[in-house]
Every structure is written in C-alpha cells, then in structure tokens.
Design a protein around this motif. Sequence first.
Motif, PDB file in Angstrom:
ATOM      1  N   THR A 146       0.975  -0.972   0.023  1.00  0.00           N
ATOM      2  CA  THR A 146       0.071   0.199   0.191  1.00  0.00           C
ATOM      3  C   THR A 146       0.861   1.160  -0.041  1.00  0.00           C
ATOM      4  O   THR A 146       0.543   2.392  -0.628  1.00  0.00           O
ATOM      5  N   GLU A 166       2.190   1.588  -3.424  1.00  0.00           N
ATOM      6  CA  GLU A 166       1.095   2.406  -4.379  1.00  0.00           C
ATOM      7  C   GLU A 166       1.057   3.840  -4.241  1.00  0.00           C
ATOM      8  O   GLU A 166       0.815   4.439  -5.289  1.00  0.00           O
ATOM      9  N   THR A 167       1.087   4.074  -3.001  1.00  0.00           N
ATOM     10  CA  THR A 167       1.224   5.462  -2.698  1.00  0.00           C
ATOM     11  C   THR A 167       2.464   6.315  -3.304  1.00  0.00           C
ATOM     12  O   THR A 167       2.126   7.275  -3.952  1.00  0.00           O
ATOM     13  N   SER A 178      -6.068  -1.174   6.332  1.00  0.00           N
ATOM     14  CA  SER A 178      -5.051  -2.076   5.648  1.00  0.00           C
ATOM     15  C   SER A 178      -4.795  -3.337   6.484  1.00  0.00           C
ATOM     16  O   SER A 178      -4.965  -4.713   6.108  1.00  0.00           O
ATOM     17  N   THR A 231      -9.828  -1.733  -0.504  1.00  0.00           N
ATOM     18  CA  THR A 231      -9.720  -0.668   0.305  1.00  0.00           C
ATOM     19  C   THR A 231     -11.030   0.171  -0.138  1.00  0.00           C
ATOM     20  O   THR A 231     -11.814   0.660   0.949  1.00  0.00           O
TER      21      THR A 231
END
Length: 324
Positions: free
Chosen positions: A38, A41-42, A164, A230
């Motif tokens: 995650t 991905e950010t 998450s 999410t």
Amino acid sequence: MAIMTRKAAIMPKNSNKTFAQARAEFYREKRGEGIRETTLETYQYHLDYFFSSLANCENVPVGEFTKEDYTFFLNFIKEDPKKNERTRQSYCRSIKSFLNWLMDNNYIENRFKITVPKAQKNIKATYTEEELKALLKDPRGCSYSTYQTWVFINFAISTGLRLSSMLSIQTKDYEPSEQTVIINETKNGLPQLRRLNSNMCNILNEYITAFELNDLDYIFCTSGGKRMSTRGMEDNVKRYNKMCGVEKTSIHLFRHTFARKYLESGGAVVDLQRLLDHSDINTTMGYLRDYSIDVNKTMEIFNPQEQYSNVKQTKQLNRKRKMK
C-alpha cells in the motif's frame, strides 16, 4: 487559477539513467526492504503526478536534477486547486523520499535540501455518542453486505486498527477461545497480537458462522472469500453510515474515536502507542493535545488512597488543623 506548465525539459548532464529506470530501481529496493504494498502504491501515485508536472520526464536522463526543478514542482502543486495543504504535504514527502534516494545513490550530482511545505493541522471531529449508537445498533434482518459492514464498524471502533490491517486478517488469525487476533499487516512490519472484548468475539463468532468462512478466508472478504479492496470497504461504510443518518463516513475516524475514548477512560499513552502501532510516541501524544484530554482527571480512575486507605477525609482535615 490555471496550473503552470513546464517551460523546458530537464536537461541531462552526468547520468544516463532515466527517471523511469531510477523509479523502477527505487521500487525494487523499497520492496526488498519490506515496505508494504500500500505504501508502494502511494509512492507510485505521487510520483506519477510528479513526473507529469515535469512534462512527463520519465524518459529523460536523471542528470543533474536541481533545486530549481524541485521548486518548480512546489509551485506547480501549490497552484493545483484539487490539492489542499495536507495533500500537498503528503505528496512532497513521497517526492522527498525518492529524491533523497537518488542523491544517496549519486544519480543527482549536486545535493540540496528538500523542503516539505508546512500545513495547518486540523483537529478531526470524532464520532459522537449519538452517531456511535446509530452505527452500532444491531441491524439483523438486513442484507449480507450490510451485516458485514456492521461487523466491520464494530471491529474498527473496538480495536482502532488501520484499514489495511483489518482487511489483512484471515479467519485462521482469530482465536475465539483466547479472544485474540493476530495482525500480520502493520505499518512497522511487525506482527501484533490483540485481545478482543467478549462482545466483539460474540459478534465475530456469529458472523463467521453465518458467512461459513474457512481458515484461509479473509474475515472481511468478498463473496468468494478473497480479501476485500480498500475502495470496496470504504464504499460500503459510506453507504452504511448514510443509511444510519450519519454524515461522517471516514473509516480512519474510527481510529481517532478509539484513541480518544481510550485516553478519556484512563488508558496510558504508552499503551495506546502500542495499540495504534505508532513508531513515535509524540504522534500518540497528539491525541492528548488535539482533544484537550486532562491526564490529571484520568488519574482519579486509579486512586490507591481511596481504594485501600482506611483514613477518612474528615480525619485528614482535622490532622491538618492540628499541624498549624
């Protein structure tokens, strides 16, 4: 206000590695360090924006990326009407991490200090007593999706876990006889064992039976037992909250509400730091400041003199008079 456009592409100087190559290497190294997907991905989302602001420079050699180039980006994002102060700060932190990595690997010849713009911190209003009563009211007789969302909200407000982390829990991670659940996905990468209250365990037991979940199914799953996305859970919570007449729809706000309730009930800040998986206790201390929680009042919850002493208050006052 119109967004600025890049006047000139970054000119290559000493390095032949392109930004695209450097970014791919950056991702590989971070993934090797164990950074969560995650978080990666950010990084990807923020770096896409960064490269687009510099005229899609991914195929341009890194060369001597300069402080002026970064200043250009700061002005670019500042003029973007879709980005508020907090969002700009988040983007710049990701870019700072990438640029520092470039300089540490000598892909940028001339080092410079990368600044992150300051942002006014806004105190988030937690869920109120009335809102929690509406959200936690048993909705039996509803659809499976609504029932699942109700269980999720109960779990979120009972644990204060990140989204998450909650979505990563499989049925095998939950031990009803011990009233514990193992959290394998945490921000610092260290698994955590959490104890659940008996009411939450009863809710989970009934839910797991109703959904006929096996050990490898994710507790908060799709119809096929796979991990829910999410966005999928965010949409479900948004619909559920609106249905209950609650305008707040943030899942992360359950975490803030948990922290506030925990401290108001006399919980220790150091224990809350562990529960919230904060690496810096100053982050946890922020809840005390934001919500004006008086630690002196919480000390009354454990008062050994009142609990164990046989001396009455009137006698203490009399003794004080004799001492004068």
